[in-house]
Scaffold this motif. Sequence first.
Motif, mmCIF file in Angstrom:
data_model
loop_
_atom_site.group_PDB
_atom_site.id
_atom_site.type_symbol
_atom_site.label_atom_id
_atom_site.label_comp_id
_atom_site.label_asym_id
_atom_site.label_seq_id
_atom_site.Cartn_x
_atom_site.Cartn_y
_atom_site.Cartn_z
ATOM 1 N N ILE A 43 25.865 44.228 -4.581
ATOM 2 C CA ILE A 43 25.426 45.509 -5.779
ATOM 3 C C ILE A 43 26.041 45.944 -7.299
ATOM 4 C CG2 ILE A 43 24.871 47.580 -5.874
ATOM 5 C CD1 ILE A 43 24.540 47.815 -3.249
ATOM 6 N N LEU A 44 27.539 45.579 -7.328
ATOM 7 C CA LEU A 44 28.381 46.074 -8.172
ATOM 8 C C LEU A 44 28.314 44.660 -8.808
ATOM 9 C CD1 LEU A 44 31.119 48.291 -7.249
ATOM 10 C CD2 LEU A 44 29.301 48.945 -8.596
ATOM 11 N N MET A 45 28.499 43.740 -8.228
ATOM 12 C CA MET A 45 28.639 42.550 -8.718
ATOM 13 C C MET A 45 27.090 41.736 -10.096
ATOM 14 S SD MET A 45 31.265 40.100 -8.719
ATOM 15 C CE MET A 45 30.510 38.629 -8.151
ATOM 16 N N ILE B 236 35.233 47.041 -7.734
ATOM 17 C CA ILE B 236 34.881 45.175 -7.266
ATOM 18 C C ILE B 236 36.718 44.875 -7.368
ATOM 19 C CG2 ILE B 236 34.595 42.694 -8.070
ATOM 20 C CD1 ILE B 236 32.541 43.999 -9.700
ATOM 21 N N ALA B 237 37.348 45.406 -8.137
ATOM 22 C CA ALA B 237 38.827 44.910 -8.246
ATOM 23 C C ALA B 237 39.705 45.660 -6.832
ATOM 24 C CB ALA B 237 39.683 45.441 -8.925
ATOM 25 N N ARG B 238 39.113 47.226 -6.357
ATOM 26 C CA ARG B 238 39.319 47.540 -5.345
ATOM 27 C C ARG B 238 38.847 46.675 -4.015
ATOM 28 N NH1 ARG B 238 43.631 48.875 -2.876
ATOM 29 N NH2 ARG B 238 43.675 50.661 -1.565
ATOM 30 N N VAL B 239 37.768 46.355 -4.196
ATOM 31 C CA VAL B 239 36.934 46.335 -2.829
ATOM 32 C C VAL B 239 37.948 44.188 -2.830
ATOM 33 C CG1 VAL B 239 35.061 45.114 -1.991
ATOM 34 C CG2 VAL B 239 34.697 47.076 -3.222
ATOM 35 N N THR B 240 37.586 43.284 -3.765
ATOM 36 C CA THR B 240 38.394 42.440 -3.063
ATOM 37 C C THR B 240 40.258 42.083 -2.969
ATOM 38 O OG1 THR B 240 38.398 42.180 -5.744
ATOM 39 C CG2 THR B 240 36.817 41.241 -5.700
ATOM 40 N N SER B 241 40.528 42.987 -3.935
ATOM 41 C CA SER B 241 42.093 42.841 -3.370
ATOM 42 C C SER B 241 42.322 43.008 -1.679
ATOM 43 C CB SER B 241 42.673 44.350 -3.833
ATOM 44 O OG SER B 241 42.546 44.065 -5.447
ATOM 45 N N LEU C 78 43.716 38.266 -8.082
ATOM 46 C CA LEU C 78 43.682 37.105 -9.089
ATOM 47 C C LEU C 78 42.648 36.886 -8.739
ATOM 48 C CD1 LEU C 78 47.080 35.896 -10.915
ATOM 49 C CD2 LEU C 78 45.221 37.440 -11.856
ATOM 50 N N LEU C 79 42.106 35.839 -7.622
ATOM 51 C CA LEU C 79 41.323 35.456 -6.804
ATOM 52 C C LEU C 79 39.445 36.055 -7.014
ATOM 53 C CD1 LEU C 79 40.410 33.270 -5.366
ATOM 54 C CD2 LEU C 79 40.773 34.147 -3.432
ATOM 55 N N GLY C 80 39.738 37.377 -6.831
ATOM 56 C CA GLY C 80 38.662 38.562 -6.762
ATOM 57 C C GLY C 80 38.291 38.860 -8.318
ATOM 58 N N ALA C 81 38.830 38.309 -9.274
ATOM 59 C CA ALA C 81 38.637 38.337 -10.881
ATOM 60 C C ALA C 81 38.235 36.936 -11.691
ATOM 61 C CB ALA C 81 40.506 38.702 -11.714
ATOM 62 N N LEU C 82 38.890 36.305 -11.120
ATOM 63 C CA LEU C 82 38.405 35.171 -11.023
ATOM 64 C C LEU C 82 36.574 34.504 -10.429
ATOM 65 C CD1 LEU C 82 38.583 31.718 -12.231
ATOM 66 C CD2 LEU C 82 39.697 31.713 -9.723
ATOM 67 N N ILE C 83 36.301 35.343 -9.404
ATOM 68 C CA ILE C 83 35.085 34.904 -8.382
ATOM 69 C C ILE C 83 34.490 35.936 -9.676
ATOM 70 C CG2 ILE C 83 33.227 36.414 -7.133
ATOM 71 C CD1 ILE C 83 35.737 34.882 -5.048
ATOM 72 N N THR C 84 34.692 37.316 -9.424
ATOM 73 C CA THR C 84 33.914 38.386 -10.612
ATOM 74 C C THR C 84 33.697 37.337 -12.456
ATOM 75 O OG1 THR C 84 35.499 39.969 -9.445
ATOM 76 C CG2 THR C 84 33.480 40.590 -11.725
ATOM 77 N N THR C 85 34.838 37.050 -13.220
ATOM 78 C CA THR C 85 33.694 36.123 -14.661
ATOM 79 C C THR C 85 32.992 35.680 -14.352
ATOM 80 O OG1 THR C 85 36.669 36.754 -14.662
ATOM 81 C CG2 THR C 85 35.538 35.159 -16.201
ATOM 82 N N ILE C 86 33.064 34.374 -13.085
ATOM 83 C CA ILE C 86 32.673 33.188 -12.841
ATOM 84 C C ILE C 86 30.487 33.759 -12.459
ATOM 85 C CG2 ILE C 86 31.530 31.136 -12.751
ATOM 86 C CD1 ILE C 86 34.901 30.632 -11.823
ATOM 87 N N VAL C 87 30.834 34.625 -11.750
ATOM 88 C CA VAL C 87 29.559 35.258 -10.936
ATOM 89 C C VAL C 87 29.030 35.717 -11.643
ATOM 90 C CG1 VAL C 87 28.587 35.459 -8.812
ATOM 91 C CG2 VAL C 87 30.705 34.169 -8.830
ATOM 92 N N ALA C 88 29.716 37.260 -11.911
ATOM 93 C CA ALA C 88 29.224 38.325 -12.512
ATOM 94 C C ALA C 88 29.273 38.719 -13.822
ATOM 95 C CB ALA C 88 29.892 39.582 -12.075
ATOM 96 N N SER C 89 29.562 37.542 -14.993
ATOM 97 C CA SER C 89 29.715 37.848 -16.176
ATOM 98 C C SER C 89 29.379 36.267 -16.507
ATOM 99 C CB SER C 89 31.198 37.209 -16.893
ATOM 100 O OG SER C 89 31.482 39.111 -16.360
#
Length: 138
Positions: free
Chosen positions: A4-6, A69-74, A99-110
Amino acid sequence: IFFILMSVVGMLEGMQIAFFAVAKYTPEERGNSKFQKMTCQLLFKGDGKNLPGFMIGRQLMVVSCMFFIARVTSVSIPEGGSNIFDVPDGVQEFFNTGLLGALITTIVASIAWQLVASAFPLAFLANPITYIFLRICL
């Protein structure tokens, strides 16, 4: 809640691109569906002063969602604990950084949503969720 957040971040990122693309259109070219008209009327009301206001509100929402999202993926595995998926310690340390969560978020959510919005800006305006998020950000 992660998806949902993504999706929220993706919609907000796409809206930014779509709004700037549509700003170049004449009012007649901005679509004729109910939500396209409502969104454009609200966005460009008052000599377009709502667009910068949306950008500020959008940024606040994106940052808030990114923190969640960072808290969920950490992942934090204590030293000596078993690693996720039995990966080597070096890989587990990389997972622990977030960093893995940040990478996924950048690609998928942005980036993915921005590409879609740049190709179909009027379709973004026709979405009722776009209008709702615009109201929230203003």
